[in-house]
Design a protein around this motif. Structure first.
Motif, PDB file in Angstrom:
ATOM      1  N   GLY A 173      46.212  45.276  29.823  1.00 34.16           N
ATOM      2  CA  GLY A 173      45.673  45.548  28.496  1.00 34.16           C
ATOM      3  C   GLY A 173      45.333  44.280  27.744  1.00 34.16           C
ATOM      4  N   LEU A 174      46.139  43.246  27.935  1.00 33.15           N
ATOM      5  CA  LEU A 174      45.891  41.966  27.280  1.00 33.15           C
ATOM      6  C   LEU A 174      44.542  41.401  27.682  1.00 33.15           C
ATOM      7  N   PHE A 175      44.262  41.378  28.992  1.00 33.45           N
ATOM      8  CA  PHE A 175      43.000  40.784  29.445  1.00 33.45           C
ATOM      9  C   PHE A 175      41.810  41.719  29.230  1.00 33.45           C
ATOM     10  N   ALA A 176      42.046  43.016  29.258  1.00 36.92           N
ATOM     11  CA  ALA A 176      40.964  43.938  28.904  1.00 36.92           C
ATOM     12  C   ALA A 176      40.565  43.727  27.448  1.00 36.92           C
ATOM     13  N   LYS A 213      34.781  37.091  42.796  1.00 36.44           N
ATOM     14  CA  LYS A 213      34.165  36.617  41.549  1.00 36.44           C
ATOM     15  C   LYS A 213      35.067  35.670  40.767  1.00 36.44           C
ATOM     16  N   PHE A 214      36.204  35.316  41.341  1.00 34.00           N
ATOM     17  CA  PHE A 214      37.122  34.337  40.747  1.00 34.00           C
ATOM     18  C   PHE A 214      37.638  34.769  39.373  1.00 34.00           C
ATOM     19  N   TYR A 215      37.867  36.071  39.205  1.00 38.13           N
ATOM     20  CA  TYR A 215      38.472  36.536  37.957  1.00 38.13           C
ATOM     21  C   TYR A 215      39.859  35.931  37.759  1.00 38.13           C
ATOM     22  N   GLY A 216      40.546  35.682  38.865  1.00 36.22           N
ATOM     23  CA  GLY A 216      41.869  35.078  38.755  1.00 36.22           C
ATOM     24  C   GLY A 216      41.835  33.722  38.082  1.00 36.22           C
ATOM     25  N   ARG A 217      40.756  32.978  38.274  1.00 36.30           N
ATOM     26  CA  ARG A 217      40.615  31.681  37.603  1.00 36.30           C
ATOM     27  C   ARG A 217      40.500  31.864  36.103  1.00 36.30           C
ATOM     28  N   LYS A 218      39.827  32.925  35.682  1.00 41.47           N
ATOM     29  CA  LYS A 218      39.743  33.185  34.238  1.00 41.47           C
ATOM     30  C   LYS A 218      41.126  33.524  33.680  1.00 41.47           C
ATOM     31  N   VAL A 219      41.892  34.322  34.414  1.00 45.26           N
ATOM     32  CA  VAL A 219      43.247  34.636  33.967  1.00 45.26           C
ATOM     33  C   VAL A 219      44.046  33.353  33.765  1.00 45.26           C
ATOM     34  N   ASN A 227      35.373  21.729  56.726  1.00 43.04           N
ATOM     35  CA  ASN A 227      36.245  21.433  55.586  1.00 43.04           C
ATOM     36  C   ASN A 227      35.543  20.655  54.480  1.00 43.04           C
ATOM     37  N   ILE A 228      34.256  20.415  54.641  1.00 41.56           N
ATOM     38  CA  ILE A 228      33.468  19.769  53.587  1.00 41.56           C
ATOM     39  C   ILE A 228      32.238  20.630  53.350  1.00 41.56           C
ATOM     40  N   ARG A 229      32.204  21.279  52.204  1.00 43.38           N
ATOM     41  CA  ARG A 229      31.172  22.260  51.899  1.00 43.38           C
ATOM     42  C   ARG A 229      30.811  22.206  50.412  1.00 43.38           C
ATOM     43  N   PRO A 230      29.694  22.796  50.012  1.00 46.46           N
ATOM     44  CA  PRO A 230      29.412  22.920  48.582  1.00 46.46           C
ATOM     45  C   PRO A 230      30.510  23.739  47.903  1.00 46.46           C
ATOM     46  N   ALA A 231      30.938  23.308  46.732  1.00 47.90           N
ATOM     47  CA  ALA A 231      31.988  24.018  46.013  1.00 47.90           C
ATOM     48  C   ALA A 231      31.409  25.274  45.364  1.00 47.90           C
ATOM     49  N   PRO A 232      32.130  26.390  45.428  1.00 46.61           N
ATOM     50  CA  PRO A 232      31.642  27.599  44.756  1.00 46.61           C
ATOM     51  C   PRO A 232      31.745  27.462  43.240  1.00 46.61           C
ATOM     52  N   ASP A 233      30.926  28.212  42.546  1.00 51.08           N
ATOM     53  CA  ASP A 233      30.975  28.234  41.087  1.00 51.08           C
ATOM     54  C   ASP A 233      32.085  29.196  40.671  1.00 51.08           C
ATOM     55  N   THR A 234      33.173  28.670  40.131  1.00 48.77           N
ATOM     56  CA  THR A 234      34.309  29.501  39.738  1.00 48.77           C
ATOM     57  C   THR A 234      34.343  29.777  38.235  1.00 48.77           C
ATOM     58  N   ASN A 235      33.292  29.418  37.527  1.00 54.68           N
ATOM     59  CA  ASN A 235      33.246  29.678  36.084  1.00 54.68           C
ATOM     60  C   ASN A 235      33.080  31.166  35.812  1.00 54.68           C
TER      61      ASN A 235
END
Length: 539
Positions: A109-112, A177-183, A77-85
């Motif tokens: 269409g909005l996000f495209a 790839k954490f696209y949801g974070r970009k949304v 439960n303690i690990r390097p954090a992934p890059d979500t940028n």
């Protein structure tokens, strides 16, 4: 950056306790904790009458990071954090002469369009409906006055079908790839509440989402893109297996060899035109059923026990599934806490229901779809568009059962289970506008669906006490749970199987279900299109 998983704190903990818990968990000095952010906050209400705690995922920076990670090397439960940028995959050249087209301005269409604009490709968006302000007026005209505008309603217009919904922003898609974070990030930048970045089941709500969408539209325009409302695509120009452009309903043409097809699941005329033009389309499973309404207080007490009404938890939701004896799966769909059932048709003389909530989720009733999965091979054989035809048939029948004025047919749960027509409402008042006409819902769906739902409701009552209460209201019908077709695309290039340059995407193409997954798919196809354009230019 370090990530801590499964950090638990009491429901009513003071804000300062989170920092203290991090310091204690890592066994460091407070001064060594440089900064932290909440990546996710959830709670587990399965044991609702015991103590409910918040469960956090924390990303943080500390002094001596490597030393701390080594100390906790055996702690999962303690690990390097992934890059979500998010990192753009391409940048358009300054001398770009061809502009991509994006058909449809729902979440996909909005996000495209936004992603393409941010990479410098200056997309042109073609939306058959109106901008969000005028679209809202047209939608209310159906709900209040029984006046339908076929090109401007719950299904069509800026924001797509997701605009008039709960604004739910969670999905079970895989997102490495954490696209949801970009949304989420783009929504927050445009005015959505910051909490959507970390709460476990984020939502925006219809009225707040309208402002967010219009702000994002202005960014697309500021980056050189265009958004053209009331521009309905009526045909496709395809030569030698390659998209070359589109024809519009006003008779004009717009040329481009790069087209994102971000249709909603209700673009039936466009499905038919694509099939006519030879674009590969296939039937896919979807579901049909009803909307069910209960007092929200009933759901809160059933799900949260003594914590019902707690301000940190809000209105409770649920997710149910049951496998009936006839082999059908019955499940809850698009559950809207503290919301309303809405008229969602886009076609004259048809009735469709959907659910909607505002950000506050403080309406009297909870509602959800109770639907039955159906399959093209078994239930609607006959070609790629057979599912469309089935939907149309059922929606026309619902219009007749509702009185032919856009009122919806309805029945009390107790009467439905017994097979007895309903004559008057109990304590539960339906929220659907223009109104609900009580009667018998059995003629509104195929027999196998009615049989499965009748069997499932008492079973759901065993999971949520009162779910099968006699005066809960069923409102018909729910047919547009997902697209009845898939505009199939190549796995690698994301282009149509047999039409190069055409990028089927989102819910209408059969590749998403809901705002978040549609937005993620929009980003994916935008990236694929951008890389293809650059490759064709030799860049």
């Amino acid at each position: 950056m370090i990530r801590i998983n499964e950090l638990q704190l009491p429901l009513d903990h003071p804000a300062d306790d989170l920092r203290k818990a991090i310091v204690q968990r890592l066994k460091i000095k407070d001064s060594d904790l440089l900064e932290f952010t909440v990546f996710k906050r959830s709670y587990d209400a399965r044991k609702k009458n015991s103590e409910i705690t918040f469960v956090y995922i924390i990303d943080l920076q500390v002094n001596n990071e490597e030393k701390i990670l080594q100390r906790f090397a055996d702690d999962k439960n303690i690990r390097p954090a992934p890059d979500t940028n998010y990192y753009p995959v391409a940048q358009a050249p300054d001398n770009l002469t061809e502009r991509p087209l994006v058909i449809g301005f729902g979440p996909c269409g909005l996000f495209a369009a936004l992603t393409l604009a941010q990479m410098g490709f200056k997309p042109i968006v073609l939306e058959r409906g109106k901008d969000v302000r005028r679209r809202t007026k047209d939608t209310w005209a159906l709900w209040r006055n029984k006046v339908l505008t076929p090109e401007s309603n719950v299904q069509f217009g800026e924001g797509g079908a997701g605009l008039f919904s709960d604004g739910k922003l969670y999905s079970q898609i895989k997102d490495p790839k954490f696209y949801g974070r970009k949304v989420m990030y783009e929504f927050v930048r445009a005015g959505a509440p910051e909490e959507i970045m970390y709460v476990s089941k984020p939502h925006i709500g219809t009225f707040r989402l309208t402002g967010v969408v219009s702000t994002m539209r202005e960014e697309i325009k500021a980056l050189g893109g265009e958004v053209r409302f009331e521009n309905k695509v009526s045909d496709f120009i395809i030569e030698d297996g390659r998209i070359q452009g589109v024809c519009l309903a006003d008779g004009s043409e717009l040329r481009s060899r790069y087209v994102v097809l971000a249709l909603g699941h209700s673009s039936r005329d466009t499905f038919r035109k694509l099939h006519e033009r030879g674009v590969f389309v296939e039937a896919k499973p979807f579901a049909v059923g009803f909307r069910i309404e209960h007092p929200q207080s009933l759901i809160d007490h059933a799900r949260l026990g003594k914590y019902a009404g707690h301000p940190e938890l809000g209105a409770a939701d649920y997710k149910l599934v049951y496998h009936a004896k006839n082999g059908r799966a019955v499940y809850s769909f698009c559950m809207c806490p503290g919301g309303t059932v809405v008229a969602a048709t886009s076609e004259p003389e048809r009735v469709v229901t959907n659910g909607m909530s505002q950000y506050s989720r403080n309406e009297r009733n909870a509602n959800a779809g109770i639907v039955v999965g159906i399959d093209p091979e078994k239930d609607f054989p006959g070609g790629p568009l057979a599912g469309v035809e089935l939907q149309e048939k059922l929606e026309s029948r619902a219009y007749e059962l509702g009185g032919k004025d856009y009122c919806a047919p309805g029945q009390l749960v107790g009467d439905f289970i017994r097979g007895k027509p309903s004559k008057e409402f109990g304590e539960v008042e339906p929220s659907y506008k223009p109104g609900v006409k009580l009667g018998d819902l059995a003629p509104s769906l195929p027999d196998y669906a009615i049989e499965a739902i009748r069997e499932a409701l008492p079973e759901f009552g065993k999971q949520i006490r009162g779910f099968d209460r006699k005066d809960a209201v069923l409102t018909g019908i729910e047919t547009r749970t997902s697209s009845p077709v898939r505009i199939t695309r190549d796995y690698e290039t994301l282009q149509s199987l047999n039409t190069r340059g055409l990028y089927p995407a989102g819910e209408g193409a059969g590749y998403a279900g809901g705002i978040l997954s549609a937005g993620v798919d929009g980003i994916k196809v935008a990236e694929a299109l951008a890389k293809a354009m650059l490759a064709d230019l030799g860049g």
